[in-house]
Write an enzyme that holds these catalytic residues in place. Sequence first.
Site, mmCIF file in Angstrom:
data_model
loop_
_atom_site.group_PDB
_atom_site.id
_atom_site.type_symbol
_atom_site.label_atom_id
_atom_site.label_comp_id
_atom_site.label_asym_id
_atom_site.label_seq_id
_atom_site.Cartn_x
_atom_site.Cartn_y
_atom_site.Cartn_z
ATOM 1 C CE LYS A 194 91.738 24.235 21.287
ATOM 2 N NZ LYS A 194 91.734 22.813 21.694
ATOM 3 C CG ASP A 199 93.401 23.601 27.435
ATOM 4 O OD1 ASP A 199 92.748 24.128 28.360
ATOM 5 O OD2 ASP A 199 93.029 22.583 26.823
ATOM 6 C CE LYS A 206 94.426 20.332 28.642
ATOM 7 N NZ LYS A 206 93.814 19.161 27.987
ATOM 8 C CG ASP A 217 94.764 23.363 22.972
ATOM 9 O OD1 ASP A 217 94.599 22.550 22.040
ATOM 10 O OD2 ASP A 217 93.908 23.557 23.854
ATOM 11 C CG ASP A 276 90.630 20.075 29.212
ATOM 12 O OD1 ASP A 276 91.229 21.013 28.646
ATOM 13 O OD2 ASP A 276 91.105 18.927 29.315
ATOM 14 C CD GLU A 278 90.162 24.482 25.574
ATOM 15 O OE1 GLU A 278 91.003 24.358 24.674
ATOM 16 O OE2 GLU A 278 89.886 23.565 26.376
ATOM 17 N NE ARG A 280 84.308 20.344 22.364
ATOM 18 C CZ ARG A 280 84.272 19.037 22.601
ATOM 19 N NH1 ARG A 280 83.105 18.410 22.748
ATOM 20 N NH2 ARG A 280 85.400 18.349 22.701
#
Length: 429
Positions: A194, A199, A206, A217, A276, A278, A280
């Site tokens: 990933k 993010d 967030k 991230d 959020d 995202e 996956r």
Amino acid sequence: MSHIQVRLSQDPAPKGWSEKGPLSFDQQGAHIHIGHLDSSDALRAIRKAARMLDSTGVAKAALSDSWSFEQQWAFASSFSSPKKQDAVQWADDGNSERLQQHFDALRFTRNLINRSPEDISPEVLAEEASNWLRQLGGERVQTRVTKGEALKEAGWIGIYEVGRGSERPPVLLEVDYNPTGDDKAPVATALVGKGITFDSGGYSIKGSEGMLSMKCDMGGAATVTGAMGLAIMQGLNKRVKLFLCCAENLISGHAYKLGDILTYKNGVTVEVVNTDAEGRLVLADGLMAAGESGARTIIDAATLTGAAMVAVGTEYNALFGLDKELQQQILGYAQQEAEPTWPLPLERWHQDNCPSPYADTANSRPMKGGGAGGASNAAGFLSRFVPNDGKGWAHIDLASAFNSSATSLMPAGASGQGIRTIARALLEN
């Protein structure tokens, strides 16, 4: 600046030092008192002493006398920090070359994660990973980049949708390490990372405190790249492919929205109930690409869920697998490489734990953190996109990837934990 000499001691700390922890000083330098602790407790004491030594302002350390490989590694990885690198002189034994290989991979991984999100765009992340692996593997390394609108045309809808809100285009990087020289050689293992370079949470935005550390991230992408590089340095002689799913999750007039429905290459439809969640969505593409490679084993790594951190804390990584035999193998590698890892539940029915009235599945549950069992439900979502009903696939949720501030055991920033376990899997599988 000269190095302070650091020695291990079986003796208890002198009076006046013992209440301060396992570290003392005298005219010879610093002493770490491990007494007769068992191996894991001794490594923990060494890490704690390394952090204490760093806090005193010591800039460089030379490891004197008899240290094992793991003891030197524990000290170096805890003493080093974003502002202080290459600060350890290894003990004069036969471990120096191997330790330096490990530390080079650790340094690459940590530095990539710790960089400013302005510096590391999706394209730059792909470029940095490609360049480093080419330096190590030479002509044995080939790369392919798919970015921007080309992702949509190729059907990599998850990476495209998550990244389209940014002015800096999303990227799918494929790295093919093939030491055999045979274009038809089978792929032993495919790694998937990933690579969300920043993010914001998207429209499920967030708060500032939670967003501050979200440069990390892309920790999964950095970790699998670091692991592949370490394995190459250790003599990897099998064909391995790497897939990095790189995007910025930002808000704009072109960003993906709650209620959108994504249709993936394998026909699975996904309702977006949380922008959020995202990670996956992008990993789904990487897992399908890994499946298309025909790899016997697929391992993905991601800073995927806060739920994993709630479950195992920040000193462990969480491991999931429908293939319980592979899961046990990787747990064994983690133990051998002194990287704390813990299994969390994953069964086939976890695929159905994020239902949608409009699509085959939602990408989460519409509640904070995805609700109970959020880490397992995220893994269940990923399992929809792997071949062979999950046989040969393992998912690592990197709960220990990043520390917003220094702890008693680790420096602030990226930990690099996981690279040794994954590298061992590449060499063994």
